[in-house]
Design a protein around this motif. Structure first.
Motif, PDB file in Angstrom:
ATOM      1  N   LEU A   1       6.043   8.335   5.843  1.00  0.00           N
ATOM      2  CA  LEU A   1       5.520   8.013   4.519  1.00  0.00           C
ATOM      3  C   LEU A   1       4.406   8.978   4.119  1.00  0.00           C
ATOM      4  CD1 LEU A   1       5.326   4.105   4.618  1.00  0.00           C
ATOM      5  CD2 LEU A   1       6.944   5.500   3.327  1.00  0.00           C
ATOM      6  N   ARG A   2       3.531   9.282   5.052  1.00  0.00           N
ATOM      7  CA  ARG A   2       2.435  10.185   4.744  1.00  0.00           C
ATOM      8  C   ARG A   2       2.956  11.596   4.452  1.00  0.00           C
ATOM      9  NH1 ARG A   2      -0.411   8.501   2.411  1.00  0.00           N
ATOM     10  NH2 ARG A   2      -2.159   9.866   2.893  1.00  0.00           N
ATOM     11  N   THR A   3       4.007  11.989   5.155  1.00  0.00           N
ATOM     12  CA  THR A   3       4.603  13.301   4.916  1.00  0.00           C
ATOM     13  C   THR A   3       5.171  13.393   3.503  1.00  0.00           C
ATOM     14  OG1 THR A   3       5.150  13.526   7.269  1.00  0.00           O
ATOM     15  CG2 THR A   3       6.364  14.916   5.724  1.00  0.00           C
ATOM     16  N   ILE A   4       5.854  12.326   3.086  1.00  0.00           N
ATOM     17  CA  ILE A   4       6.395  12.279   1.727  1.00  0.00           C
ATOM     18  C   ILE A   4       5.260  12.300   0.704  1.00  0.00           C
ATOM     19  CG2 ILE A   4       7.705  10.884   0.090  1.00  0.00           C
ATOM     20  CD1 ILE A   4       9.288   9.817   2.531  1.00  0.00           C
ATOM     21  N   ALA A   5       4.209  11.520   0.973  1.00  0.00           N
ATOM     22  CA  ALA A   5       3.081  11.449   0.041  1.00  0.00           C
ATOM     23  C   ALA A   5       2.429  12.815  -0.156  1.00  0.00           C
ATOM     24  CB  ALA A   5       2.051  10.445   0.544  1.00  0.00           C
ATOM     25  N   LEU A   6       2.392  13.618   0.898  1.00  0.00           N
ATOM     26  CA  LEU A   6       1.744  14.924   0.842  1.00  0.00           C
ATOM     27  C   LEU A   6       2.719  16.055   0.523  1.00  0.00           C
ATOM     28  CD1 LEU A   6      -0.710  14.606   3.853  1.00  0.00           C
ATOM     29  CD2 LEU A   6      -1.298  14.699   1.443  1.00  0.00           C
ATOM     30  N   ASN A   7       3.986  15.700   0.336  1.00  0.00           N
ATOM     31  CA  ASN A   7       4.998  16.713   0.017  1.00  0.00           C
ATOM     32  C   ASN A   7       4.971  17.860   1.026  1.00  0.00           C
ATOM     33  OD1 ASN A   7       7.074  17.947  -1.391  1.00  0.00           O
ATOM     34  ND2 ASN A   7       5.689  19.014  -2.804  1.00  0.00           N
ATOM     35  N   THR A   8       4.972  17.481   2.308  1.00  0.00           N
ATOM     36  CA  THR A   8       4.922  18.473   3.369  1.00  0.00           C
ATOM     37  C   THR A   8       5.991  18.153   4.404  1.00  0.00           C
ATOM     38  OG1 THR A   8       3.443  19.599   4.940  1.00  0.00           O
ATOM     39  CG2 THR A   8       3.136  17.216   4.656  1.00  0.00           C
TER      40      THR A   8
ATOM     41  N   SER B   1       0.881  -1.169   0.000  1.00  0.00           N
ATOM     42  CA  SER B   1       0.000   0.000   0.000  1.00  0.00           C
ATOM     43  C   SER B   1       0.917   1.217   0.000  1.00  0.00           C
ATOM     44  CB  SER B   1      -0.902   0.014   1.241  1.00  0.00           C
ATOM     45  OG  SER B   1      -1.877  -0.997   1.197  1.00  0.00           O
ATOM     46  N   PRO B   2       1.237   1.764  -1.157  1.00  0.00           N
ATOM     47  CA  PRO B   2       2.286   2.784  -1.264  1.00  0.00           C
ATOM     48  C   PRO B   2       2.039   4.004  -0.385  1.00  0.00           C
ATOM     49  CG  PRO B   2       1.604   2.005  -3.439  1.00  0.00           C
ATOM     50  CD  PRO B   2       0.613   1.483  -2.445  1.00  0.00           C
ATOM     51  N   MET B   3       3.104   4.459   0.263  1.00  0.00           N
ATOM     52  CA  MET B   3       3.080   5.649   1.103  1.00  0.00           C
ATOM     53  C   MET B   3       2.069   5.541   2.246  1.00  0.00           C
ATOM     54  SD  MET B   3       5.406   7.691  -0.066  1.00  0.00           S
ATOM     55  CE  MET B   3       6.388   6.262  -0.516  1.00  0.00           C
ATOM     56  N   GLU B   4       1.809   4.298   2.670  1.00  0.00           N
ATOM     57  CA  GLU B   4       0.793   4.087   3.709  1.00  0.00           C
ATOM     58  C   GLU B   4       1.168   2.918   4.611  1.00  0.00           C
ATOM     59  OE1 GLU B   4      -3.976   2.972   3.807  1.00  0.00           O
ATOM     60  OE2 GLU B   4      -3.057   3.678   1.952  1.00  0.00           O
ATOM     61  N   GLY B   5       1.309   1.722   4.009  1.00  0.00           N
ATOM     62  CA  GLY B   5       1.692   0.557   4.790  1.00  0.00           C
ATOM     63  C   GLY B   5       3.186   0.536   5.042  1.00  0.00           C
ATOM     64  N   VAL B   6       3.583   0.090   6.229  1.00  0.00           N
ATOM     65  CA  VAL B   6       4.989   0.108   6.633  1.00  0.00           C
ATOM     66  C   VAL B   6       5.640  -1.264   6.539  1.00  0.00           C
ATOM     67  CG1 VAL B   6       6.548   0.489   8.591  1.00  0.00           C
ATOM     68  CG2 VAL B   6       4.669   2.092   8.154  1.00  0.00           C
TER      69      VAL B   6
ATOM     70  N   VAL C   1      -4.783  -2.441  10.058  1.00  0.00           N
ATOM     71  CA  VAL C   1      -3.344  -2.563  10.316  1.00  0.00           C
ATOM     72  C   VAL C   1      -2.509  -1.888   9.239  1.00  0.00           C
ATOM     73  CG1 VAL C   1      -1.460  -4.229  10.531  1.00  0.00           C
ATOM     74  CG2 VAL C   1      -3.689  -4.691  11.608  1.00  0.00           C
ATOM     75  N   ARG C   2      -1.513  -1.087   9.674  1.00  0.00           N
ATOM     76  CA  ARG C   2      -0.522  -0.500   8.773  1.00  0.00           C
ATOM     77  C   ARG C   2       0.900  -0.886   9.149  1.00  0.00           C
ATOM     78  NH1 ARG C   2      -5.635   1.743   7.824  1.00  0.00           N
ATOM     79  NH2 ARG C   2      -5.615   2.786   5.799  1.00  0.00           N
ATOM     80  N   PHE C   3       1.097  -1.490  10.328  1.00  0.00           N
ATOM     81  CA  PHE C   3       2.436  -1.867  10.776  1.00  0.00           C
ATOM     82  C   PHE C   3       2.311  -2.935  11.853  1.00  0.00           C
ATOM     83  CE2 PHE C   3       1.075   2.442  11.853  1.00  0.00           C
ATOM     84  CZ  PHE C   3       0.749   2.318  13.207  1.00  0.00           C
ATOM     85  N   VAL C   4       3.413  -3.608  12.133  1.00  0.00           N
ATOM     86  CA  VAL C   4       3.368  -4.763  13.027  1.00  0.00           C
ATOM     87  C   VAL C   4       3.525  -4.416  14.502  1.00  0.00           C
ATOM     88  CG1 VAL C   4       4.174  -6.364  11.254  1.00  0.00           C
ATOM     89  CG2 VAL C   4       5.844  -5.253  12.773  1.00  0.00           C
TER      90      VAL C   4
END
Length: 278
Positions: A203-210, A14-19, A189-192
């Motif tokens: 990842l979310r910061t990169i996805a939002l360019n912020t 799940s790009p820029m979301e799942g770890v 779930v996004r991480f273990v």
């Protein structure tokens, strides 16, 4: 064998979301005593084949699915420009809907593929009408009340209200009772492990360019959205234990003995299998 099955799980597919990787998810699930695990990456089945291999090697029964969404996660928008106006939140859009779709059988898997293809290729894709058309062989989990209401008018079969610990769970539970639809517990779930939340935020910061300091809280999942064991999750559902039990019910309805090693040719109308092969 755990009485609870994680039915809503995102991997790093799940790009820029799942770890977490598929291996990490499967190994952690087994360590928690799980015998079954679903993979439901966002708008895709990108990790499905690898997931089947890793899950079976680790002694897990794999369930195939996807979370299909219109709009984007939380407060996500298109890539940030230098416009100083506040970004439009996709969740404000009336066209934003979501559902976790799990394949019960090969027909359900085929319909899931059709839905995902339409999601990516059709600019006019509408989740509610598309699921209504292609829901055969699929189990639907969602807390999207307009979508659930529309699908219930068609049929309540294989339709569940998704309950996730958090501020909105009481609303989903109230809707479940009003609508007469069974609740099912998930942890999105996004991480273990909880300490991986900072990686999800990155990842979310990169996805939002912020920047991390400017990242909207609703652009992320909750810190509690990890692959928690049933002993942890049970504390969130003392008032609705059947939501936990329903995860096993759903899991037992889903096929787990998938085999994609054989060549599968597309079906051609008005042709026999032999004629299509020729």
């Amino acid at each position: 064998m755990s009485s609870f099955v994680h039915l809503h799980v995102h991997s790093d597919y799940s790009p820029m979301e799942g770890v977490s990787s598929l291996k990490e998810l499967c190994e952690t699930a087994r360590a928690h005593g799980a015998d079954t695990l679903a993979l439901t990456d966002t708008n895709g089945l990108y990790g499905a084949i690898r997931f089947l291999e890793i899950a079976k090697e680790g002694g897990l029964r794999p369930i195939l699915g996807a979370e299909v969404r219109t709009g984007q996660m939380g407060g996500e928008t298109a890539p940030v420009s230098h416009d100083t106006r506040p970004p439009r939140r996709c969740q404000d859009s009336p066209l934003s809907h979501r559902a976790v779709l799990l394949a019960k059988n090969p027909d359900g898997y085929a319909n899931l593929c059709r839905l995902l293809s339409a999601r990516h290729c059709d600019d006019a894709f509408d989740l509610i009408s598309s699921v209504a058309r292609y829901r055969d062989g699929l189990i639907i989990l969602s807390d999207d009340q307009p979508a659930l209401t529309a699908w219930k008018k068609q049929s309540s079969e294989d339709l569940y209200v998704e309950l996730t610990p958090g501020a909105m769970m009481h609303q989903a539970l109230a809707f479940s009772r009003r609508a007469g639809l069974p609740p099912v517990a998930t942890n999105r779930v996004r991480f273990v492990a909880p300490h991986h939340f900072h990686l999800h935020r990155l990842l979310r910061t990169i996805a939002l360019n912020t920047t991390l300091s400017r990242l909207p809280p609703d652009a992320c999942c909750a810190p509690t959205h990890w692959l928690a064991p049933v002993s942890t999750l049970a504390g969130y559902y003392p008032h609705v234990p059947h939501a936990l039990a329903n995860t096993r019910r759903v899991a037992e309805d889903c096929r787990t003995d998938w085999n994609f090693r054989d060549t599968v040719f597309p079906a051609f109308r008005q042709l026999t299998d032999e004629g299509a092969f020729a």
